[in-house]
Write an enzyme that holds these catalytic residues in place. Sequence first.
Site, PDB file in Angstrom:
ATOM      1  N   CYS A  63      -0.058   3.753  -6.315  1.00 35.63           N
ATOM      2  CA  CYS A  63      -1.271   2.976  -5.654  1.00 35.63           C
ATOM      3  C   CYS A  63      -1.406   1.594  -5.992  1.00 35.63           C
ATOM      4  O   CYS A  63      -1.596   1.459  -7.151  1.00 35.63           O
ATOM      5  CB  CYS A  63      -2.491   3.659  -5.670  1.00 35.63           C
ATOM      6  SG  CYS A  63      -3.786   2.945  -4.652  1.00 35.63           S
ATOM      7  N   CYS A 116       0.800  -1.497   0.127  1.00 27.91           N
ATOM      8  CA  CYS A 116       0.056  -0.065   0.137  1.00 27.91           C
ATOM      9  C   CYS A 116       1.105   1.229   0.110  1.00 27.91           C
ATOM     10  O   CYS A 116       1.728   1.289   1.017  1.00 27.91           O
ATOM     11  CB  CYS A 116      -0.808   0.194   1.291  1.00 27.91           C
ATOM     12  SG  CYS A 116      -1.959   1.459   1.408  1.00 27.91           S
TER      13      CYS A 116
END
Length: 271
Positions: free
Chosen positions: A183, A73
């Site tokens: 991302c 992440c």
Amino acid sequence: MDNRPIGLLDSGVGGLTVARELLRQLPNEEIVYIGDTRRAPYGPRSREQIIAFTWDMVNFLLSKNVKMIVMACNTATAMTLEIVKEELDIPVIGVILPGASSAIQKTKTNKIGVIATQASIRSDEYHKTIARKSSAIEVLSLACPKFVSIVESNEMESEIAKRVVSESLAPLVGKIDTLILGCTHYPLLRSLIQETMGKEVRLIDSGAEAVRDISVLLNYFEINAHERKEYQHCFYTTAGVNSFREIAEKWLNIGHLHIEHAEIENFNKEK
């Protein structure tokens, strides 16, 4: 040799892009994955919230006796990587440095774009990481907050997704030759992103790039897994088990995955 699993954490399903590459490149390794879907997206959250939520996931993974933690992440990496690394005695790796390093190698015009969540863009970690390695590179950063919601709702192939991707990326079109997907949710929109940016723009999957560094760390610490005949990959999500399963089994191309609901807030007691 160490047959304990590798732990992966993400705010939702985005880290599955890292899991897929890890399983492809390191087929002997078992993984335990936690996706905090209930509190996703992390992008609009405050730094304090992101740190607290990440510790919830870290402590959950530690309870599963993992030998390494992968912050699959970008938002968690930007806000918490160094904090977590200082506290743990097992290797912890993020996805920003590998993605930035690959982009520097690939660009030919020294113009790199970064798309990420609001929190990642606010942190400016990609820009700072690239600047430390090369002052000649211009970095154009763009927050794309709607992308995570599209992926989490499994709408990647919808007309809405096409329109949102096209409109969101318009400020970067024609201005860069390399684009970091900052991302781990974004590779699930890769075909739409490539179509919008043009085939001449190189897309850098930060999560996939991180797996090469994972392999290096496994070798360095001598914690590679033995070859084995059976694997028990475990996936946990804090909400939406059925939706998570649908996305995971399609993306990983593995049927009958072990997927469970997890309550992780109680794993934050010590931090």
